[in-house]
Design an enzyme around this catalytic site. Structure first.
Site, PDB file in Angstrom:
ATOM      1  CG  HIS A 269      -1.901  -1.160   1.221  1.00 56.03           C
ATOM      2  ND1 HIS A 269      -2.722  -1.526   0.179  1.00 56.03           N
ATOM      3  CD2 HIS A 269      -2.078  -2.100   2.190  1.00 56.03           C
ATOM      4  CE1 HIS A 269      -3.378  -2.632   0.504  1.00 56.03           C
ATOM      5  NE2 HIS A 269      -3.003  -3.007   1.711  1.00 56.03           N
ATOM      6  CG  ASP A 320      -5.144  -6.362  -0.184  1.00 56.96           C
ATOM      7  OD1 ASP A 320      -5.077  -7.309   0.610  1.00 56.96           O
ATOM      8  OD2 ASP A 320      -5.143  -5.169   0.184  1.00 56.96           O
TER       9      ASP A 320
HETATM   10 ZN   LIG Z   1      -3.135  -7.098   2.547  1.00 54.73          ZN
END
Ligand SMILES: [Zn+2]
Length: 453
Positions: A269, A320
């Site tokens: 991220h 993800d």
């Molecule tokens: Zn993750």
């Protein structure tokens, strides 16, 4: 002798015609562009791209896709989504985990990925006790990868605390939890399990700065002499605030100051960075693991893409939470989020006239291969024979090849995928995985059983 002769292939120097590729042991042994394409080898009527690595995945979350899209009593955030996730995983058995992972991995191959980095944190039984074999769940992940044919980099996650400052775990987290000693046993066992499947890479994944203390993080990083190191960092604004309060620095700033971030590291991220962090991470050689569809789904925020790219930053993409498994879709969302934030077009490019689709695809290929320590990401000698072959008959590929990557990323996406070849094996034909019926049937039974609980 060539194994395949592609009508067109995207080589590091650009599109080439009549590309004969020889394969030995799943790897590209020789390439002959524009050579004797009429010779031996199977003619592939299509446009071959290198297979993309999916650098961040929690495969079990595929089973809860669509279960968190209902408004709660207050403001819905990442943190309320996490409550849904904890309830969901409270019911999962090892059989469930294997079936869900196999389905997710099959969709990845159909969706343009040829390898996956499994950030694996669902280790223990529902009461938090290890299974008889501490590597039971790791073995299930490996089995799912084998069933689908995807390349696997397995990243056992070290998760020790429920929050910053060594907070005790929440009940919903007990299946993840290990101390340093038990994590090392789990890691050893995972390595032994992975060694039975050639090509499987093992790294480590300290979950985040909220789930591990600085001392424990130093201990697990010091003990892992080789292999990738992945960590979630700065996904949430609240995480940045908590980190500042407890560690006196922002998450990415703290990691940069306390570890020699280099090619082995992948910061998942890295959404909330200031200018100095963005510059320093870009210069570090580490990869930013961007998960644009999940970050949009969870309302995380927008990565500082333009300054990071201008500073030479490396990135790859991950699916993800696996809500929509789609390589081109991730790249499109990445660029579109940047456009919405900057109120501009073609943001993630470096020079005038450059194709955004080509820039995004090339960066994600290189960053994904680095972050997963896998020999892929280019159609080149010595790389694995992974190809995503676009349908040459798709009307959007009737024009100039200079626009094909843009057509794939921004227009056609997975609809254009005809064949996918992984390690020289043809796994997808006409967009469908050869084992789809069997893998989907098993997954459907799990979804039905979980819904009835
Ligand atoms: Zn993750």
């Amino acid at each position: 002798m060539p194994a395949f002769v592609f009508d067109h292939a995207w080589l590091p120097q650009g599109w080439a015609r009549d590309v004969a590729v020889s394969v030995e042991g799943g790897m590209i042994a020789a390439i002959d562009a524009g050579g004797d394409a009429g010779g031996a080898g199977e003619r592939i009527h299509g446009a071959a791209l290198p297979g993309l690595a999916n650098l961040h995945c929690h495969s079990f979350q595929r089973g809860m896709a669509g279960l968190s899209e209902r408004r709660g009593p207050g403001d819905d955030t990442f943190w309320t989504w996490r409550e849904v996730m904890y309830r969901f995983l409270g019911a999962l058995t090892p059989d469930d985990v294997e079936a869900i992972a196999a389905f997710a991995y099959m969709e990845m191959i159909e969706g343009g990925f040829t390898s996956v980095g499994e950030f694996h944190y669902l280790h223990h039984d529902v009461d938090g006790r290890p299974y008889g074999d501490i590597g039971e769940m790791a073995a299930r992940v490996v089995a799912a990868a084998v069933a689908s044919g995807i390349g696997l980099t397995l990243l056992p996650s070290f998760y020790a605390n429920g929050g910053f400052a060594g907070a005790a775990p929440l009940p919903g987290q007990r299946r993840f939890i290990n101390d340093v000693e038990r994590f090392h046993r789990l890691l050893e066992r995972t390595r032994a399990i992975a060694a039975r499947t050639p090509g499987t890479v093992v790294g480590i994944a300290p979950h985040s700065l909220r789930a591990v203390t600085p001392e424990a993080l130093r201990a697990v990083v010091a003990a892992a002499a080789t292999g990738p190191i992945h960590i979630h960092a700065a996904e949430q604004a609240r995480e940045v605030d908590d980190c500042l309060a407890v560690l006196g620095a922002r998450p990415v700033e703290w990691l940069l100051a306390n570890f020699a971030l280099d090619r082995r590291w992948c910061l998942i991220h890295a959404t909330h960075m200031n200018e100095a962090e963005t510059r320093a991470l870009a210069a570090s050689g580490a990869v930013a693991g961007l998960c644009p569809l999940t970050e949009a789904s969870l309302g995380d925020g927008i990565f500082p893409g333009a300054p990071y790219l201008a500073g030479g930053g490396r990135f790859g993409i991950g699916t993800d939470s696996n809500i929509d498994i789609h390589a081109a879709g991730e790249l499109r969302q990445l660029e579109y989020s940047q456009r919405l934030a900057a109120r501009a077009r073609n943001v993630l490019t470096l020079r005038e006239g450059e194709s955004t689709g080509e820039r995004l695809y090339a960066q994600a290929c290189a960053g994904g291969a680095q972050a997963l320590a896998r020999p892929q990401g280019a159609i080149a000698v010595g790389r694995r024979a992974d190809f995503v072959v676009l349908d040459r008959d798709d009307p959007d590929l009737a024009g100039d090849p200079a626009h094909w990557l843009d057509a794939y990323v921004f227009v056609g996406g997975r609809r254009m995928i005809d064949k996918v070849i992984v390690g020289g094996e043809r796994l997808v034909e006409r967009g469908r995985h050869a084992a789809r019926a069997r893998i989907a049937g098993r997954y459907r039974a799990v979804v039905a059983r979980l819904a009835a609980l």
